[in-house]
Scaffold this motif. Structure first.
Motif, PDB file in Angstrom:
ATOM      1  N   VAL A 209       0.855  -1.185   0.000  1.00 31.74           N
ATOM      2  CA  VAL A 209       0.000   0.000   0.000  1.00 31.74           C
ATOM      3  C   VAL A 209       0.892   1.237   0.000  1.00 31.74           C
ATOM      4  N   VAL A 210       0.605   2.174  -0.909  1.00 31.56           N
ATOM      5  CA  VAL A 210       1.288   3.468  -0.924  1.00 31.56           C
ATOM      6  C   VAL A 210       0.205   4.540  -1.007  1.00 31.56           C
ATOM      7  N   VAL A 211       0.303   5.542  -0.144  1.00 29.70           N
ATOM      8  CA  VAL A 211      -0.708   6.594  -0.085  1.00 29.70           C
ATOM      9  C   VAL A 211      -0.036   7.950  -0.162  1.00 29.70           C
ATOM     10  N   ALA A 212      -0.534   8.795  -1.079  1.00 31.36           N
ATOM     11  CA  ALA A 212      -0.077  10.184  -1.161  1.00 31.36           C
ATOM     12  C   ALA A 212      -1.243  11.085  -0.778  1.00 31.36           C
ATOM     13  N   THR A 213      -1.086  11.819   0.307  1.00 33.98           N
ATOM     14  CA  THR A 213      -2.127  12.753   0.711  1.00 33.98           C
ATOM     15  C   THR A 213      -1.973  14.052  -0.077  1.00 33.98           C
ATOM     16  N   ALA A 214      -3.112  14.669  -0.386  1.00 34.52           N
ATOM     17  CA  ALA A 214      -3.090  15.871  -1.239  1.00 34.52           C
ATOM     18  C   ALA A 214      -3.946  16.984  -0.666  1.00 34.52           C
ATOM     19  N   GLY A 215      -3.994  17.085   0.651  1.00 29.87           N
ATOM     20  CA  GLY A 215      -4.708  18.183   1.299  1.00 29.87           C
ATOM     21  C   GLY A 215      -6.173  18.219   0.927  1.00 29.87           C
ATOM     22  N   GLY A 244      -0.240  18.441  11.681  1.00 28.25           N
ATOM     23  CA  GLY A 244      -0.655  17.155  12.221  1.00 28.25           C
ATOM     24  C   GLY A 244      -1.668  16.405  11.386  1.00 28.25           C
ATOM     25  N   ALA A 245      -2.122  16.978  10.260  1.00 26.96           N
ATOM     26  CA  ALA A 245      -3.137  16.297   9.451  1.00 26.96           C
ATOM     27  C   ALA A 245      -2.589  14.996   8.864  1.00 26.96           C
ATOM     28  N   GLY A 246      -1.350  15.029   8.370  1.00 24.57           N
ATOM     29  CA  GLY A 246      -0.758  13.820   7.814  1.00 24.57           C
ATOM     30  C   GLY A 246      -0.539  12.748   8.859  1.00 24.57           C
ATOM     31  N   ASP A 247      -0.130  13.152  10.064  1.00 24.11           N
ATOM     32  CA  ASP A 247       0.055  12.198  11.152  1.00 24.11           C
ATOM     33  C   ASP A 247      -1.279  11.573  11.558  1.00 24.11           C
ATOM     34  N   ALA A 248      -2.335  12.395  11.592  1.00 25.07           N
ATOM     35  CA  ALA A 248      -3.665  11.881  11.917  1.00 25.07           C
ATOM     36  C   ALA A 248      -4.137  10.895  10.861  1.00 25.07           C
ATOM     37  N   GLU A 261      -9.511  -3.925   8.234  1.00 26.87           N
ATOM     38  CA  GLU A 261     -10.272  -3.257   7.179  1.00 26.87           C
ATOM     39  C   GLU A 261      -9.489  -3.256   5.864  1.00 26.87           C
ATOM     40  N   PRO A 262     -10.185  -3.252   4.721  1.00 23.17           N
ATOM     41  CA  PRO A 262      -9.500  -3.182   3.424  1.00 23.17           C
ATOM     42  C   PRO A 262      -8.890  -1.799   3.209  1.00 23.17           C
ATOM     43  N   PRO A 263      -7.909  -1.700   2.304  1.00 20.92           N
ATOM     44  CA  PRO A 263      -7.186  -0.434   2.134  1.00 20.92           C
ATOM     45  C   PRO A 263      -8.071   0.774   1.838  1.00 20.92           C
ATOM     46  N   HIS A 264      -9.114   0.618   1.024  1.00 17.22           N
ATOM     47  CA  HIS A 264      -9.933   1.778   0.687  1.00 17.22           C
ATOM     48  C   HIS A 264     -10.683   2.311   1.909  1.00 17.22           C
ATOM     49  N   ARG A 265     -11.114   1.421   2.773  1.00 20.71           N
ATOM     50  CA  ARG A 265     -11.774   1.887   3.997  1.00 20.71           C
ATOM     51  C   ARG A 265     -10.748   2.504   4.953  1.00 20.71           C
ATOM     52  N   CYS A 266      -9.540   1.935   4.995  1.00 21.41           N
ATOM     53  CA  CYS A 266      -8.473   2.525   5.807  1.00 21.41           C
ATOM     54  C   CYS A 266      -8.204   3.960   5.356  1.00 21.41           C
ATOM     55  N   ALA A 267      -8.202   4.170   4.039  1.00 21.05           N
ATOM     56  CA  ALA A 267      -7.960   5.508   3.508  1.00 21.05           C
ATOM     57  C   ALA A 267      -9.090   6.461   3.878  1.00 21.05           C
ATOM     58  N   LEU A 268     -10.323   5.960   3.911  1.00 23.70           N
ATOM     59  CA  LEU A 268     -11.442   6.788   4.360  1.00 23.70           C
ATOM     60  C   LEU A 268     -11.264   7.165   5.825  1.00 23.70           C
ATOM     61  N   TYR A 269     -10.837   6.201   6.645  1.00 18.84           N
ATOM     62  CA  TYR A 269     -10.528   6.516   8.052  1.00 18.84           C
ATOM     63  C   TYR A 269      -9.496   7.642   8.118  1.00 18.84           C
ATOM     64  N   GLY A 270      -8.444   7.518   7.288  1.00 17.34           N
ATOM     65  CA  GLY A 270      -7.400   8.529   7.291  1.00 17.34           C
ATOM     66  C   GLY A 270      -7.915   9.893   6.880  1.00 17.34           C
ATOM     67  N   ALA A 271      -8.775   9.921   5.853  1.00 16.72           N
ATOM     68  CA  ALA A 271      -9.322  11.201   5.390  1.00 16.72           C
ATOM     69  C   ALA A 271     -10.165  11.862   6.465  1.00 16.72           C
ATOM     70  N   VAL A 272     -10.953  11.081   7.187  1.00 16.09           N
ATOM     71  CA  VAL A 272     -11.786  11.637   8.258  1.00 16.09           C
ATOM     72  C   VAL A 272     -10.910  12.183   9.385  1.00 16.09           C
ATOM     73  N   ALA A 273      -9.899  11.415   9.789  1.00 19.26           N
ATOM     74  CA  ALA A 273      -9.016  11.862  10.872  1.00 19.26           C
ATOM     75  C   ALA A 273      -8.205  13.082  10.462  1.00 19.26           C
ATOM     76  N   GLY A 274      -7.741  13.130   9.210  1.00 17.59           N
ATOM     77  CA  GLY A 274      -6.998  14.287   8.735  1.00 17.59           C
ATOM     78  C   GLY A 274      -7.847  15.534   8.706  1.00 17.59           C
ATOM     79  N   ALA A 275      -9.115  15.391   8.285  1.00 14.29           N
ATOM     80  CA  ALA A 275     -10.028  16.535   8.274  1.00 14.29           C
ATOM     81  C   ALA A 275     -10.269  17.048   9.689  1.00 14.29           C
ATOM     82  N   HIS A 276     -10.406  16.130  10.632  1.00 12.32           N
ATOM     83  CA  HIS A 276     -10.571  16.531  12.041  1.00 12.32           C
ATOM     84  C   HIS A 276      -9.352  17.327  12.509  1.00 12.32           C
ATOM     85  N   ALA A 277      -8.155  16.851  12.177  1.00 15.58           N
ATOM     86  CA  ALA A 277      -6.929  17.512  12.636  1.00 15.58           C
ATOM     87  C   ALA A 277      -6.842  18.942  12.143  1.00 15.58           C
ATOM     88  N   CYS A 278      -7.385  19.214  10.960  1.00 16.05           N
ATOM     89  CA  CYS A 278      -7.316  20.564  10.397  1.00 16.05           C
ATOM     90  C   CYS A 278      -8.197  21.563  11.142  1.00 16.05           C
TER      91      CYS A 278
END
Length: 301
Positions: A209-215, A244-248, A261-278
Motif C-alpha cells: 500500500v502506498v498513499v499520497a495525501t493531497a490536502g 498534524g493532518a498527515g500524522d492523523a 479493514e481493506p485499504p480503501h476503507r483505511c484511507a477513508l478513516y485517514g481522510a476523516v481523521a486528517g479533516a478533524h486535525a485541520c
C-alpha cells in the motif's frame, strides 16, 4: 511469540514552537505583534502518530531520543497524560525542537533545529529489538537513527510503515524508508507526477500500500496495482491549521489496517481523521477518538 504492543512508533519525538503569522511567506519587517501568542508544546510527527493511535484504542509504545531538559519533560508529560508508554534514550544534545509558522490559510512553514542530534546516534539494539519483537507493527519516522534501525526491524517479523512527508520522489535520503516499509505514506505537495512516484515505490520496494495525501484534494491510494483517488472529507468545523493532518491520516489508516479493514476503507478513516486535525489549533493536541471516527465514517458514506 507474544505481540502485546499494537504499534511501536519509532522516532519523531520533540517539541514545536507555534507562531501564527499574518501571511506566508512572511514579508520582511523589523517586528510583528503576535496577538495569538508564541507557544511551545510537545508534539512532533512521532508524538502525534502515537497520540492518534492511542486515542483510537491501540496499545502504543513510543521509542526515541530525548534530552534531560524542559523540552524533554514536555514530551514525557504528553505521553504520561495520554497513557502512552514511552522509552526515552538519553540525548546529550537535547530534545528535538522546531518552530512552525502558521499562516491564515492554515499552511505551515517549519524550521527544524538540526543541532539536537549527532551523526553517530543509534537506537540501542538491546532496547529496540525486544520492543519490535513484541509489536504487531512499527511506524518508522524518517530520522537518521531510524534509517540505521531498518535492517534490524525487518528481521523482527513486525510489519513496517513510514511517512516520507514532502519527499520529491528523488532525494536519496528517503529511499531506504520507502523501500523497506509495507505501508508508505507521503505528501503529494512536492511531486510532479504522484502516480509515477507511488508506482515506483511499490515496484522497487516491499509496500503493498502506498498513499499520497493531497490536502483539500483528498489522497491517492495505490494497492493491488490499482490507483484510486480518495475524495476529501468535509471537516466538522472550520479549517484553522494543517499541522498534524498527515500524522492523523497515518494513525487512522493504521488503525483500520490493524483491525482488518481493506485499504480503501483505511484511507477513508485517514481522510476523516486528517479533516478533524485541520480543525484543531497547533497549540492543542486533540486526536479523534475511535467512536468519533467511526461515527463520521458512517456519515461520510
Amino acid at each position: 511469540m507474544s505481540r502485546d504492543i499494537d504499534v511501536l512508533v519509532l522516532g519523531g519525538a520533540g517539541v514545536d514552537t507555534i507562531v501564527y503569522v499574518p501571511a506566508l511567506p512572511l514579508p520582511y519587517a523589523d517586528s510583528y505583534m503576535i496577538d495569538s501568542g508564541i507557544r511551545t508544546r510537545a508534539g512532533q510527527t512521532g508524538d502525534f502518530v502515537a497520540v492518534g493511535l492511542g486515542a483510537l484504542g491501540l496499545n502504543t509504545h513510543h521509542l526515541d531520543f530525548l534530552g534531560d531538559d524542559p523540552e524533554g519533560d514536555l514530551v514525557r508529560a504528553l505521553h504520561r497524560d495520554r497513557g502512552i508508554a514511552l522509552t526515552a534514550v538519553p540525548q546529550p544534545a537535547g530534545t528535538k525542537r522546531a518552530v512552525n509558522l502558521v499562516g491564515p490559510d492554515a499552511r505551515r512553514l517549519s524550521l527544524y533545529d538540526t543541532s539536537r542530534a549527532h551523526p553517530d546516534d543509534r537506537l540501542p539494539p538491546d532496547t529496540l529489538r525486544p520492543l519490535a519483537e513484541a509489536s504487531r507493527h512499527v511506524h518508522v519516522s524518517i530520522t537518521h537513527p531510524c534509517a540505521h534501525a531498518l535492517p534490524l526491524l525487518r528481521g523482527t517479523g513486525a510489519t513496517l510503515s513510514t511517512d516520507l512527508h514532502d519527499w520529491d520522489g528523488e532525494n536519496p535520503y528517503h529511499e531506504p524508508f520507502a523501500l523497506a516499509a509495507d505501508v508508505v505514506f507521503l505528501s503529494a505537495a512536492a511531486l510532479t507526477d504522484p502516480e509515477h512516484t507511488l508506482r515506483d515505490i511499490a515496484a522497487r520496494g516491499r509496500a503493498d500500500v502506498v498513499v499520497a495525501t493531497a490536502g483539500a484534494e483528498g489522497a491517492y491510494l495505490l494497492t493491488d496495482d490499482e490507483l484510486t483517488h480518495i475524495p476529501p472529507v468535509a471537516p466538522p468545523a472550520p479549517v484553522i491549521d494543517s499541522n498534524g493532518a498527515g500524522d492523523a491520516f497515518a494513525a487512522a489508516f493504521l488503525f483500520g489496517r490493524l483491525t482488518g479493514e481493506p485499504p480503501h476503507r483505511c484511507a477513508l478513516y485517514g481522510a476523516v481523521a486528517g479533516a478533524h486535525a485541520c480543525t484543531v489549533r497547533s497549540t492543542e493536541t486533540d486526536a479523534i477518538t475511535r467512536d468519533a471516527l467511526l461515527a463520521r465514517v458512517g456519515s461520510a458514506r
